[in-house]
Scaffold this motif. Structure first.
Motif, PDB file in Angstrom:
ATOM      1  N   HIS A  56       0.443  -0.961  -0.356  1.00  0.00           N
ATOM      2  CA  HIS A  56      -0.265  -0.222  -0.058  1.00  0.00           C
ATOM      3  C   HIS A  56       1.359   1.451  -0.013  1.00  0.00           C
ATOM      4  N   LEU A  57       1.717   0.888   0.228  1.00  0.00           N
ATOM      5  CA  LEU A  57       3.283   2.321  -0.011  1.00  0.00           C
ATOM      6  C   LEU A  57       3.529   2.217  -1.202  1.00  0.00           C
ATOM      7  N   PRO A  58       3.528   3.797  -1.262  1.00  0.00           N
ATOM      8  CA  PRO A  58       4.157   3.983  -2.771  1.00  0.00           C
ATOM      9  C   PRO A  58       5.659   4.177  -3.265  1.00  0.00           C
ATOM     10  N   ASP A  59       6.708   3.493  -3.848  1.00  0.00           N
ATOM     11  CA  ASP A  59       7.999   3.239  -3.670  1.00  0.00           C
ATOM     12  C   ASP A  59       8.614   4.580  -3.391  1.00  0.00           C
ATOM     13  N   ASP A  60       7.684   5.733  -3.749  1.00  0.00           N
ATOM     14  CA  ASP A  60       8.529   6.883  -3.065  1.00  0.00           C
ATOM     15  C   ASP A  60       8.725   7.457  -1.874  1.00  0.00           C
ATOM     16  N   CYS A  61       7.643   6.278  -0.599  1.00  0.00           N
ATOM     17  CA  CYS A  61       7.592   6.656   0.627  1.00  0.00           C
ATOM     18  C   CYS A  61       8.428   7.271   1.207  1.00  0.00           C
ATOM     19  N   SER A  62       8.654   7.895   2.516  1.00  0.00           N
ATOM     20  CA  SER A  62       9.941   8.589   2.653  1.00  0.00           C
ATOM     21  C   SER A  62       9.922   7.490   4.218  1.00  0.00           C
ATOM     22  N   LEU A  63      10.450   6.664   3.792  1.00  0.00           N
ATOM     23  CA  LEU A  63      10.608   5.641   5.072  1.00  0.00           C
ATOM     24  C   LEU A  63      12.110   5.445   5.546  1.00  0.00           C
ATOM     25  N   PRO A  64      12.347   6.472   6.785  1.00  0.00           N
ATOM     26  CA  PRO A  64      13.374   6.462   7.376  1.00  0.00           C
ATOM     27  C   PRO A  64      14.365   4.917   8.054  1.00  0.00           C
ATOM     28  N   ASP A  65      15.381   4.713   8.209  1.00  0.00           N
ATOM     29  CA  ASP A  65      16.631   4.159   8.600  1.00  0.00           C
ATOM     30  C   ASP A  65      15.981   4.155  10.404  1.00  0.00           C
ATOM     31  N   PRO A  66      15.241   2.522  10.597  1.00  0.00           N
ATOM     32  CA  PRO A  66      14.476   2.708  11.957  1.00  0.00           C
ATOM     33  C   PRO A  66      14.695   3.134  12.973  1.00  0.00           C
ATOM     34  N   LEU A  67      16.358   2.551  12.914  1.00  0.00           N
ATOM     35  CA  LEU A  67      17.174   2.843  14.302  1.00  0.00           C
ATOM     36  C   LEU A  67      17.805   4.157  14.324  1.00  0.00           C
ATOM     37  N   GLU A  68      17.791   4.476  13.304  1.00  0.00           N
ATOM     38  CA  GLU A  68      18.254   6.425  13.459  1.00  0.00           C
ATOM     39  C   GLU A  68      17.502   6.784  13.615  1.00  0.00           C
TER      40      GLU A  68
END
Length: 295
Positions: A60-72
Motif C-alpha cells: 500500500h506504500l508508494p515506491d517514493d514513500c519516506s522510510l527512514p532507517d528505523p534505528l537512526e
C-alpha cells in the motif's frame, strides 16, 4: 497489556524531524508504551515479489514513500522522550550484517536505558534483500545464525569465538553491552509457519503479521509447539498482536488476553490523513481505555 503505536509512514513525513518528534511525544504523553518503526532499506520499483499482506500482492506504500532507517529514527527520538519504548516492526534482518547490527542495537539499548525492543523479519522483497547483499533463498538459515551471533557478542565479558556456516570470528569483543544483561529482546515477526517456529525456537517474542481467526490460532499453536520442542517454556515467548486505534476496546483486549498476548501494536486507521488526525485517534483510544499519561 502493553500498547504500542506504529509510526504512520503512510503519511510520508516520518523523515521530518519536528513531525516525528511531535508524534513520539504525543504517544508518550497519552500513555502508550512504545512506538514502532518499519523498515525497507531500499524499495525496488515494479518489484516482482508479492507483498503477503495485501490481496493484490502489492504494498500500500508508494515506491517514493519516506522510510527512514528505523534505528537512526529511534535514536533521534530517544533524546526527546523519557519513558517511551522504542521498537521495530519489522527490521529486515537479511539486510544487516549481525556483527555490525549487534553493535548498533546494543548502543541504542544502552543509551536509551533499556527501552529497545526489536522485532526481526526475513523480508518479502527479493530484490531489496539482494540489493543489500543478502541471499534470499537461504535467508532463514542465515537469520538463525545471525541471531546466535548477536547474542554471543552481547553475553558476558570474555572475548567471543564463533564458527558458523555463514559467520566466523575469533577473539571478538563488542562494547558497550546492552542495558539489560539478557541482551536486547529479539522478537520474530511474520506470517509463515517458519516464522512461528523460529519464534518458538529462538525468539523472546512472536509478532504474527496479517493473521486472524483460525490462521492466527494455528500460528500461535505452532510457535508454542516449537518452543516446547526446543525445551523452552512457551509462556516465556511473549505474544504481540495487532489492532487499529479506533477499533480497540475492552472486548478486543480481553480476546487478546485469552490468546495469551501481553502486548498490542496499534495502527492508525486509513481515514487518518494527517498527524493531527492520528493524534486524535490516539487520544480517543487513550481516553477509552483509561491509559495513564506519562509523567
Amino acid at each position: 497489556m502493553k500498547l504500542g503505536v506504529v509510526i504512520p509512514v503512510e503519511l510520508g513525513r516520518a523523515g521530518e524531524p519536528e513531525w516525528i518528534l511531535e508524534f513520539a511525544r504525543a504517544a508518550e504523553s497519552l500513555g502508550f508504551d512504545e512506538i514502532s518503526a518499519v523498515e525497507h532499506s531500499v524499495v525496488i520499483a515494479d518489484t516482482e515479489s508479492e507483498y503477503p499482506y495485501s490481496p493484490t500482492g502489492k504494498s500500500h506504500l508508494p515506491d517514493d514513500c519516506s522510510l527512514p532507517d528505523p534505528l537512526e529514527l529511534l535514536s533521534f527520538v530517544t533524546g526527546a522522550t523519557t519513558t517511551l519504548g522504542l521498537a521495530t516492526g519489522v527490521l529486515v534482518l537479511p539486510n544487516h550484517h549481525p556483527v555490525v547490527l549487534a553493535k548498533r542495537l546494543a548502543t541504542l539499548d544502552r543509551l536509551s536505558g533499556g527501552r529497545l525492543r526489536v522485532c526481526l523479519g526475513l523480508g518479502w522483497m527479493r530484490e531489496e534483500i539482494e540489493a543489500c547483499g543478502g541471499d534470499f533463498d537461504r535467508r532463514g538459515a542465515v537469520a538463525d545464525e545471525a541471531i546466535a551471533v548477536m547474542r554471543a557478542l552481547w553475553s558476558g565479558t570474555a572475548a567471543v569465538d564463533f564458527d558458523g556456516d555463514f559467520f566466523s570470528f575469533r577473539g571478538a569483543q563488542s562494547w558497550p553491552k546492552p542495558h539489560r544483561g539478557s541482551g536486547v529482546p529479539l522478537f520474530i515477526g511474520g506470517h509463515s509457519p517458519a516464522a512461528a517456529r523460529r519464534a518458538g525456537r529462538l525468539g523472546d517474542g512472536f509478532q504474527p503479521l496479517g493473521l486472524a481467526g483460525d490462521d492466527l490460532d494455528r500460528a500461535i499453536a505452532r510457535m508454542r509447539a516449537a518452543a516446547t520442542g526446543a525445551g523452552r517454556d512457551p509462556a516465556d515467548v511473549e505474544l504481540v498482536l495487532g489492532a487499529t486505534l479506533p477499533r480497540l476496546d475492552e472486548a478486543k483486549l480481553d480476546r487478546s488476553r485469552d490468546l495469551g498476548a501481553n502486548r498490542l501494536v496499534l495502527s492508525a486507521s486509513r481515514h487518518a490523513q494527517s498527524l493531527d488526525q492520528v493524534v486524535d485517534e490516539m487520544a480517543a483510544c487513550s481516553a477509552r481505555l483509561g491509559l495513564s499519561p506519562a509523567r
